[in-house]
Design a protein around this motif. Structure first.
Motif, PDB file in Angstrom:
ATOM      1  N   ASP A  91      46.976  32.710  41.752  1.00 17.22           N
ATOM      2  CA  ASP A  91      45.890  31.823  41.318  1.00 17.22           C
ATOM      3  C   ASP A  91      44.552  32.564  41.318  1.00 17.22           C
ATOM      4  O   ASP A  91      43.792  32.512  40.346  1.00 17.22           O
ATOM      5  CB  ASP A  91      45.780  30.611  42.253  1.00 17.22           C
ATOM      6  CG  ASP A  91      46.955  29.656  42.132  1.00 17.22           C
ATOM      7  OD1 ASP A  91      47.704  29.754  41.140  1.00 17.22           O
ATOM      8  OD2 ASP A  91      47.107  28.808  43.026  1.00 17.22           O
ATOM      9  N   TRP A  92      44.261  33.232  42.432  1.00 16.10           N
ATOM     10  CA  TRP A  92      42.983  33.933  42.570  1.00 16.10           C
ATOM     11  C   TRP A  92      42.869  35.025  41.503  1.00 16.10           C
ATOM     12  O   TRP A  92      41.817  35.165  40.854  1.00 16.10           O
ATOM     13  CB  TRP A  92      42.874  34.538  43.966  1.00 16.10           C
ATOM     14  CG  TRP A  92      41.525  35.096  44.292  1.00 16.10           C
ATOM     15  CD1 TRP A  92      40.506  34.464  44.943  1.00 16.10           C
ATOM     16  CD2 TRP A  92      41.039  36.407  43.953  1.00 16.10           C
ATOM     17  NE1 TRP A  92      39.413  35.296  45.035  1.00 16.10           N
ATOM     18  CE2 TRP A  92      39.710  36.486  44.437  1.00 16.10           C
ATOM     19  CE3 TRP A  92      41.578  37.511  43.304  1.00 16.10           C
ATOM     20  CZ2 TRP A  92      38.929  37.636  44.290  1.00 16.10           C
ATOM     21  CZ3 TRP A  92      40.795  38.645  43.142  1.00 16.10           C
ATOM     22  CH2 TRP A  92      39.492  38.710  43.640  1.00 16.10           C
TER      23      TRP A  92
ATOM     24  N   ARG B 270      47.231  27.914  34.811  1.00 17.79           N
ATOM     25  CA  ARG B 270      45.891  27.941  35.393  1.00 17.79           C
ATOM     26  C   ARG B 270      44.856  28.478  34.407  1.00 17.79           C
ATOM     27  O   ARG B 270      43.731  27.989  34.347  1.00 17.79           O
ATOM     28  CB  ARG B 270      45.910  28.784  36.663  1.00 17.79           C
ATOM     29  CG  ARG B 270      44.620  28.694  37.481  1.00 17.79           C
ATOM     30  CD  ARG B 270      44.757  29.442  38.792  1.00 17.79           C
ATOM     31  NE  ARG B 270      43.559  29.346  39.590  1.00 17.79           N
ATOM     32  CZ  ARG B 270      43.337  28.461  40.559  1.00 17.79           C
ATOM     33  NH1 ARG B 270      44.265  27.542  40.824  1.00 17.79           N
ATOM     34  NH2 ARG B 270      42.219  28.467  41.261  1.00 17.79           N
ATOM     35  N   GLN B 271      45.262  29.516  33.647  1.00 13.71           N
ATOM     36  CA  GLN B 271      44.349  30.135  32.678  1.00 13.71           C
ATOM     37  C   GLN B 271      45.119  30.303  31.364  1.00 13.71           C
ATOM     38  O   GLN B 271      45.670  31.361  31.072  1.00 13.71           O
ATOM     39  CB  GLN B 271      43.856  31.492  33.193  1.00 13.71           C
ATOM     40  CG  GLN B 271      42.987  31.416  34.436  1.00 13.71           C
ATOM     41  CD  GLN B 271      41.616  30.816  34.146  1.00 13.71           C
ATOM     42  OE1 GLN B 271      41.207  30.674  32.993  1.00 13.71           O
ATOM     43  NE2 GLN B 271      40.878  30.470  35.200  1.00 13.71           N
TER      44      GLN B 271
ATOM     45  N   THR C 187      38.367  27.864  43.772  1.00 13.43           N
ATOM     46  CA  THR C 187      37.228  28.633  43.305  1.00 13.43           C
ATOM     47  C   THR C 187      36.177  28.713  44.401  1.00 13.43           C
ATOM     48  O   THR C 187      36.110  27.865  45.290  1.00 13.43           O
ATOM     49  CB  THR C 187      36.621  27.984  42.054  1.00 13.43           C
ATOM     50  OG1 THR C 187      36.298  26.619  42.346  1.00 13.43           O
ATOM     51  CG2 THR C 187      37.609  28.026  40.901  1.00 13.43           C
TER      52      THR C 187
ATOM     53  N   ASP D 209      42.184  33.714  37.939  1.00 12.34           N
ATOM     54  CA  ASP D 209      40.772  33.368  37.748  1.00 12.34           C
ATOM     55  C   ASP D 209      39.919  34.631  37.587  1.00 12.34           C
ATOM     56  O   ASP D 209      39.008  34.684  36.752  1.00 12.34           O
ATOM     57  CB  ASP D 209      40.262  32.551  38.933  1.00 12.34           C
ATOM     58  CG  ASP D 209      40.876  31.164  38.999  1.00 12.34           C
ATOM     59  OD1 ASP D 209      41.485  30.731  38.003  1.00 12.34           O
ATOM     60  OD2 ASP D 209      40.754  30.520  40.056  1.00 12.34           O
ATOM     61  N   GLU D 210      40.216  35.650  38.387  1.00 11.38           N
ATOM     62  CA  GLU D 210      39.440  36.888  38.329  1.00 11.38           C
ATOM     63  C   GLU D 210      39.670  37.607  36.998  1.00 11.38           C
ATOM     64  O   GLU D 210      38.728  38.136  36.398  1.00 11.38           O
ATOM     65  CB  GLU D 210      39.834  37.801  39.488  1.00 11.38           C
ATOM     66  CG  GLU D 210      39.048  39.087  39.588  1.00 11.38           C
ATOM     67  CD  GLU D 210      37.615  38.899  40.040  1.00 11.38           C
ATOM     68  OE1 GLU D 210      36.813  39.849  39.889  1.00 11.38           O
ATOM     69  OE2 GLU D 210      37.276  37.804  40.543  1.00 11.38           O
TER      70      GLU D 210
END
Length: 292
Positions: free
Chosen positions: A22-23, A78-79, A150, A26-27
């Motif tokens: 997940d992290w 997620r993205q 986030t 996002d990055e």
């Protein structure tokens, strides 16, 4: 046009590794670069059945292909616009991930793996990889549920070391603060050595002030070439560096520290400070190689 180096994530199906996915998703979206998910293990050839029995699931649900494919679907949910690829490597994870770091912009792992013996071994893998990765490595700490969240603190913290001028960790921290549109806090811990007394000619008057001034000068050197578009705050704190940085992590979205890399040295290249924050930070930790 040269393709951007991806963010590589080591996955194993555990909740911590899924938080890392997940992290990292996002990055990668923030940076506009691909995400590459890797499952590396020799265990699954002979441990698949026992793991399946522990989970009360059929073998095919715990095999490597399913684990990494599920992680890939999670990242895409997620993205949705993210370029996501997956790969299974039948080799020891520490060697596979260190090799992957040579062609990655960032390497990301969770803190622990499955319970029991596997948890201990996978924790050791993260430490070993952090000590040898050739690119910045992130260990996603923090939220103890099954999803990364986030950033909410609006702050990136960087620990300033003994050689602050030209520090790769400081440059990385500035870049991250700029991307996120948040403040950078540069922290330098200082100590009044126990063997020094006020009887020493250099320590008369205000002995503690001398050590604090040295810390201030280190921060000035680290931030001398700071970009003008990032708000930077300097902070000196009396105490052990590990403790100071762990305390700072409680109000940060990211903690950045440097780790020396010595060519030809094959031992664990991870100092006590980096080792300590990897175990105790309240937020994700980035270990940035500082090449000699």
């Amino acid at each position: 046009m040269t393709k951007a180096l991806p963010i590589v994530v080591g996955v194993d199906g555990s909740e911590p590794s899924l938080r890392a996915v997940d992290w990292a998703a996002d990055e990668a979206a923030l940076r506009g670069i691909p995400l590459h998910l890797v499952y590396a293990s020799l265990w699954e050839h002979y441990e698949g059945t026992s793991i399946a029995e522990d989970l009360a699931k059929p073998d095919d649900q715990v095999m490597a292909e399913d684990i990494v494919d599920n992680a890939g679907r999670r990242a895409r949910r997620r993205q949705p616009e993210l370029d996501v690829s997956v790969e299974v490597l039948a080799e020891e994870p520490e060697y596979a991930l260190v090799r992957e770091s040579r062609s990655a912009s960032m390497l990301v792992t969770g803190t622990r793996g499955r319970s029991g013996l596997a948890e201990a071994l996978l924790g050791s893998v993260s430490l070993m990889v952090a000590g040898h990765a050739q690119c910045p490595m992130v260990v996603v700490r923090g939220n103890h549920d099954n999803q990364a969240r986030t950033g909410t603190h609006g702050r990136v913290v960087v620990g300033v070391g003994e050689k602050p001028a030209g520090s790769a960790a400081v440059r990385f921290a500035f870049d991250e603060a700029r991307r996120r549109g948040v403040q950078l806090e540069a922290v330098r811990a200082w100590r009044w050595p126990a063997h020094e007394t006020t009887d020493h000619p250099l320590m008369s008057g205000e002995p503690a002030r001398l050590h604090e001034q040295q810390a201030v000068e280190a921060l000035d050197a680290a931030l001398r070439d700071a970009p003008t578009d990032v708000a930077a705050r300097r902070r000196t704190v009396e105490g052990h560096t590990r403790t100071v940085l762990v305390d700072a992590s409680r109000d940060a979205d990211l903690l950045v520290v440097g780790a020396k890399r010595r060519p030809g040295h094959f031992g664990l290249q991870l100092g006590r400070v980096a080792h300590g924050v990897l175990h105790h930070s309240a937020c994700p930790v980035v270990i940035v190689p500082e090449h000699a």
